[in-house]
Each structure stands twice: as structure tokens, then as C-alpha cells.
Design an enzyme around this catalytic site. Structure first.
Site, PDB file in Angstrom:
ATOM      1  CB  CYS A   1       7.134   2.125  24.308  1.00 40.71           C
ATOM      2  SG  CYS A   1       5.351   1.795  24.412  1.00 40.71           S
TER       3      CYS A   1
ATOM      4  CG  HIS B   1       3.790   5.964  26.842  1.00 39.22           C
ATOM      5  ND1 HIS B   1       2.866   6.460  25.968  1.00 39.22           N
ATOM      6  CD2 HIS B   1       4.064   4.680  26.415  1.00 39.22           C
ATOM      7  CE1 HIS B   1       2.574   5.537  25.047  1.00 39.22           C
ATOM      8  NE2 HIS B   1       3.300   4.457  25.303  1.00 39.22           N
TER       9      HIS B   1
ATOM     10  NE  ARG C   1      -1.976   0.993   3.719  1.00 40.14           N
ATOM     11  CZ  ARG C   1      -2.167   0.223   4.781  1.00 40.14           C
ATOM     12  NH1 ARG C   1      -3.130  -0.659   4.789  1.00 40.14           N
ATOM     13  NH2 ARG C   1      -1.399   0.324   5.847  1.00 40.14           N
TER      14      ARG C   1
ATOM     15  NE  ARG D   1       9.001  -6.017  22.406  1.00 40.03           N
ATOM     16  CZ  ARG D   1       7.932  -5.243  22.381  1.00 40.03           C
ATOM     17  NH1 ARG D   1       6.895  -5.517  23.150  1.00 40.03           N
ATOM     18  NH2 ARG D   1       7.891  -4.189  21.598  1.00 40.03           N
TER      19      ARG D   1
END
Length: 349
Positions: free
Chosen positions: A128, A248, A40, A99
Site C-alpha cells: 500500500c 496513510h 472460522r 511480489r
């Protein structure tokens, strides 16, 4: 100087764009650069260091002659990362796919860079929220082992992608105009039910799993254990989506083995690379997402002792989850690989 051939998978997304921005800012050396994305987005033109690059569709054959592949994340990672490794690339992956694989290092360079040395072609970037939390906790852990962590996160919508950013903006506009807006993205586009985020908080990030915790919360638990090589730390996480565009914040309570003074804690934080202390209550100075957006440092404030437990410490932390929480952490891993001459192909100027 080593100049590797670099590929960026997901080059048109938020993390991919941050990779490009940081490559320019940090003058990261490269010989050739390949920008990859889905079909795309293929064909788009992106300028890097004054040169225009055409985005190519990512396929299993995209990594020939690539030394380092920076993966921005996404479902395609699980398919393409092993293919890239087979073709000789070192993959630094921002997704959650690998991970917790025991054969894949999970790395925050300021904390456990030594784990990079046992990689087998694939290195994982932590979540994060885990990165932001551990950047603030590792300096304290170096003073005294932490045996308990209770953390509540306040996570910006950009952590859920561009669609979530657009949803917050459009919802705010609709709310202020007295119009209706049907939410379609949060808490997650893949979940069957959605809630408004404008002027709201959503106490769910990702799907629920065992014991009523979410996948996001369990990532913080499991990844912390792996990164610190300490599986005995008791960790409770509550992750919350808030109507903030970027960066955050986290409220963290810890219990240490030894009693520490707040002066010891502040000095350890101030001396730790990648951390900045913003802690002056008299002047109302403390970190906020507006301060940490587009900044490399994780900022820590509201540092105070617990009122009832002598070894308890409370912290307020904020950091840019697209930057240090994703792209910067991965690029620092790549910089470490170059600095320690760990490439298979030694391309140089």
C-alpha cells in the site's frame, strides 16, 4: 460484455469487504460470485448487489470454474494461489508472497499496466505504501527521471488489520479513563514486543532485516525498482505507525535529473489519472488522512522546491491504503483484464 466468475478470498476481512463495496460502486460485471474465508468465518452471510451469499471455507478445490480470484492477502495465499492458477483462474494477489517473483507482474494500472500482458496466471498488487508513493511520483518521473527518493511514511493502524484498529480505540478509551491497557498487537502481532499506539508513534512496521531497515521499508525500495523498471534509483524509506484509523500519509523528497518548475510538477500531477492536487498554503489546504479516507484518489500537497539542491522537490502525500492501496488497485487490474479480453474463458451476457 464479459461477465467472469469471481472469487474473493478473505471476503470477511477489511480488504475483502472493500472489494465487495467497490464491486457494487463500480458496477463490476460478474456471472457468478464465490466468497471465501477461513473456517472460522465460513457460514457468514454477505449481501452483494442485493443478493445474499454464504461465505465458504477456502480450500484447494475452491477455484473450479473461477475466472478471476481476488486475494485479500494472508499466509494462506502462498498455498492457494498456485492451486487457483492450476484450475484456470487469474489470481490478483494483495499479499507480499509473490511480489518480487520475476515471473509475476507487480502492477499499478496507471503506471505499468502493460506488464499485465505477460502474466502467467498470477498478478501481484504492490504494498500500500508503495502504491501511494508511486502514484504521486510517476507523473514527475514522466517529466524527468528520478534518481533519489527519501520517504517517511505515517501509516494508519488499519494497515495492520482490524485487531490494530480495535487496539487503538481501546487504548484511547483506557488512557482517557486513567486505566491501564496492555498492548498486544503493534508494531506487529507476530513480534515478541508490543508498544502502545494511542498518543504515540512507533518507528517500526514489520520485522527488522538488513542494515537496520524493516521489511516494510525494503518493500518500498524493491517494489519501486520493479514497477518502474529502474533499478538505479537510490531509495531510503522510514515507515512509522501513527494513531490514525484509516489512510496513510507520506513525506517524500526526490531529486530529478533535470530541474523542474513547481508549475510543471503541479500540472503533471493534476493531469495524472487517480491523483488530486490539494496545495494552497495561503488557504491552509493540504491532504490529510481525514480527507483521503474512503476516496479513490491519491492526494498531493505541500509541493515545494528544496532550498539547497536545485533539482530537489518535496511533497506531502496521503491516500486510503485499504482502497487504492489494496482493493481498488486489484479491481482496476481485473477491469483491465476484461477490457483487453484477456480471460481464458469468454463468458458474456
Amino acid at each position: 460484455m464479459i461477465r467472469p466468475n469471481i472469487a474473493i478470498l478473505g471476503a470477511t476481512g477489511a480488504v475483502g469487504q472493500e472489494f465487495i463495496k467497490l464491486i457494487e460502486e463500480r458496477n463490476f460485471p460478474f456471472n457468478q460470485l464465490k466468497l471465501l474465508a477461513s473456517s472460522r468465518s465460513a457460514g457468514a452471510e454477505i449481501t452483494v448487489k442485493g443478493q445474499s451469499y454464504r461465505v465458504e471455507e477456502a480450500t484447494s478445490n475452491s477455484f473450479t470454474d473461477i475466472d478471476i480470484a481476488l486475494f485479500a492477502g494472508g499466509k494462506i495465499t502462498k498455498t492457494l494461489a498456485p492451486e487457483a492458477v492450476k484450475q484456470g483462474a487469474i489470481v490478483i494477489d494483495n499479499s507480499s508472497a509473490f511480489r518480487m517473483d520475476k515471473n509475476v507482474p507487480l502492477v499499478i494500472p496507471e503506471i505499468n499496466a502493460e506488464d499485465i500482458h505477460w502474466h502467467k496466471g498470477l498478478i501481484a498488487n504492490p504494498n500500500c505504501s508503495t502504491i501511494i508513493m508511486l502514484m504521486a511520483l510517476k507523473p514527475i518521473y514522466n517529466l524527468s527521471r528520478i534518481n533519489r527518493i527519501i520517504v517517511s511514511t505515517y501509516q494508519a493502524v488499519s494497515g495492520a488489520g482490524k485487531q490494530a484498529i480495535d487496539e487503538l480505540i481501546h487504548e484511547c478509551q483506557a488512557y482517557l479513563m486513567g486505566e491501564q491497557y496492555k498492548p498486544q498487537i503493534l508494531p506487529s502481532a507476530s513480534l515478541p514486543k508490543h508498544y502502545p499506539i494511542a498518543f504515540n508513534l512507533i518507528p517500526q512496521i514489520d520485522a527488522f532485516v538488513e542494515e537496520g531497515y524493516t521489511k516494510e521499508e525494503m518493500k518500498m525500495v524493491n517494489e519501486t525498482h520493479k514497477i518502474l523498471h529502474d533499478f538505479q534509483i537510490g531509495i531510503t524509506a522510514t515507515t512509522i505507525r501513527v494513531p490514525v484509523l484509516r489512510s496513510h500519509a507520506e513525506s517524500i523528497y526526490i531529486e530529478t535529473d533535470n530541474m523542474l518548475s513547481m508549475q510543471q510538477v503541479k500540472e503533471a500531477l493534476q493531469n495524472f489519472p487517480g491523483v488530486a492536487v490539494m496545495d494552497n498554503t495561503e488557504e491552509m489546504i493540504y491532504p490529510m488522512p481525514i480527507d483521503t479516507s474512503n476516496k479513490d484518489e491519491i492526494m498531493v500537497g505541500r509541493i515545494r522546491p528544496d532550498l539547497y539542491y536545485k533539482n530537489g522537490i518535496n511533497l506531502w502525500v496521503s491516500g486510503d491504503q485499504i482502497r487504492k492501496g489494496a482493493a481498488l488497485n486489484a479491481l482496476q487490474i481485473a477491469e483491465y483484464i476484461l477490457a483487453h479480453n484477456m480471460l481464458k474463458n469468454k463468458r458474456s451476457i
